[in-house]
Scaffold this motif. Structure first.
Motif, short mmCIF file in Angstrom:
data_model
loop_
_atom_site.label_atom_id
_atom_site.label_comp_id
_atom_site.label_asym_id
_atom_site.label_seq_id
_atom_site.Cartn_x
_atom_site.Cartn_y
_atom_site.Cartn_z
N HIS A 139 0.86 -1.18 0.00
CA HIS A 139 0.00 0.00 0.00
C HIS A 139 0.90 1.23 0.00
N LEU A 140 0.62 2.17 -0.91
CA LEU A 140 1.47 3.34 -1.04
C LEU A 140 0.69 4.63 -0.82
N ARG A 169 7.49 13.01 0.07
CA ARG A 169 7.51 12.00 1.12
C ARG A 169 6.73 10.78 0.66
N LEU A 170 7.30 9.62 0.93
CA LEU A 170 6.69 8.35 0.55
C LEU A 170 6.40 7.53 1.81
N TYR A 171 5.20 6.93 1.84
CA TYR A 171 4.81 6.03 2.92
C TYR A 171 4.46 4.69 2.27
N TRP A 172 5.33 3.73 2.46
CA TRP A 172 5.20 2.43 1.80
C TRP A 172 4.95 1.39 2.89
N HIS A 179 6.20 -14.25 8.71
CA HIS A 179 5.38 -13.11 8.33
C HIS A 179 6.12 -11.82 8.71
N GLU A 180 5.81 -10.76 8.00
CA GLU A 180 6.37 -9.47 8.39
C GLU A 180 5.47 -8.34 7.92
N VAL A 181 5.58 -7.23 8.63
CA VAL A 181 5.00 -5.98 8.15
C VAL A 181 6.17 -5.01 8.01
N MET A 182 6.24 -4.39 6.85
CA MET A 182 7.34 -3.46 6.56
C MET A 182 6.76 -2.08 6.30
N ILE A 183 7.37 -1.08 6.92
CA ILE A 183 7.00 0.31 6.69
C ILE A 183 8.25 1.05 6.21
N ILE A 184 8.15 1.65 5.04
CA ILE A 184 9.25 2.46 4.54
C ILE A 184 8.79 3.91 4.45
#
Length: 310
Positions: free
Chosen positions: A77-78, A90-93, A175-180
């Motif tokens: 989701h971007l 700014r990017l929220y990935w 499993h993972e959740v990644m926030i960039i």
């Protein structure tokens, strides 16, 4: 009756095309995003049960889901904030990943990363700088990210600086959740080449990185999801009747969200029915609180929900 070979061939071709189409449709359906997005909040119901909120200034670009490398189920989701020329500032990935059951030997490993706590949750932390023209691997999540940004009419800045936060919710680390979180590097006055590991201005990176991490953690709100509960006194008659008379309310972030769809809800003290905009918020980014306007108890005035937005 015997069919001529040419007829048999045409029939087989049509059957093959029909099977291919059906398979494509099934795969497309299977790859629909599982998480929900309401306003500026992405919510996950499982592994992990979490809500991630980005600033209201961010524009949601959409979602993408695919199997990375044939073994990793990825859901992206971007959100972006951009300048008037649609260059990303700014990017929220936000991305959820799970290794497929057919590869039980796979486990995530972030042993070389630092740790940081955000919203009471432990994350692995990494940072870096990069130029938009640096090569990306075909089929990678970076390629999917680039394509989604371009498809929505935006473009990445010449150079960017990135913060990656990764949380592993299960003991098996499958499993993972990644926030960039990423920003345009231009305001610093340096280039990605200058701030890279062997760059001429690498010594400046420590201060820039610290400020970047602070902005990232201040901009992104992370919260574990809990069950929705509501005091029985806060349920107006219109909602108890099955939802058909319920009044949609206006979420200050997203506008009207009531959908008139009745759902059965148990709040621990009584059973009610409510739509997404009345009585009990069935949307994953909202949780009811015991606060309740007096008029909702009597039913004599339009009910105003007292929800905290997670």
């Amino acid at each position: 009756m015997r069919l001529r070979p040419s007829i048999v061939g045409r029939i087989m071709w049509k059957l093959g095309m029909a099977l291919a189409l059906a398979t494509t449709l099934l795969l497309a359906h299977a790859m629909e995003p599982e998480r929900t997005v309401v306003g500026h909040t992405v919510s996950s119901q499982q592994l992990p049960k979490i809500s991630i909120r980005v600033p209201e200034a961010a524009q949601y670009l959409g979602a993408d889901r695919w199997i990375l490398g044939g073994y990793d189920d990825c859901e992206m989701h971007l959100f972006v904030e951009s300048d008037p020329s649609r260059v990303v500032k700014r990017l929220y990935w936000i991305q959820f990943e799970a290794y497929v059951p057919e590869r039980p030997e796979l486990h995530h490993d972030y042993g070389a990363s630092r740790h940081i706590t955000v919203g009471g949750i432990d994350f692995y932390l990494d940072t870096w700088v990069a130029g938009k023209n640096e090569p990306v691997s075909p089929g990678s999540d970076s390629e999917h990210e680039h394509e989604l940004i371009r498809a929505r009419g935006y473009q990445l800045p010449t150079d960017g600086m990135y913060v990656r936060l990764v949380h592993l919710p299960d003991s098996q680390k499958r499993h993972e959740v990644m926030i960039i979180y990423a920003e345009n590097l231009a305001p610093t006055g340096y280039t990605a080449a200058e701030l890279s590991k062997h760059g001429s201005q690498r010594k400046r990176w420590a201060d820039i990185e610290k400020a970047l991490i602070d902005r990232a953690t201040a901009s992104i709100a992370v919260q574990r999801r809990a069950a929705t509960r509501l005091s029985a006194a806060c349920v107006p008659t219109s909602c108890r009747s099955g939802g058909s008379q319920s009044r949609p309310f206006a979420n200050p972030r997203t506008g009207p969200v009531g959908d008139g769809q009745a759902r059965h809800v148990t709040d621990g003290s009584m059973n009610t029915y409510a739509d997404a905009g009345c009585c009990i918020a069935m949307l994953p980014t909202m949780r009811a609180t015991p606060r309740c306007p007096a008029e909702s108890r009597s039913g004599s005035a339009p009910w105003k929900p007292a929800f905290d937005i997670a």
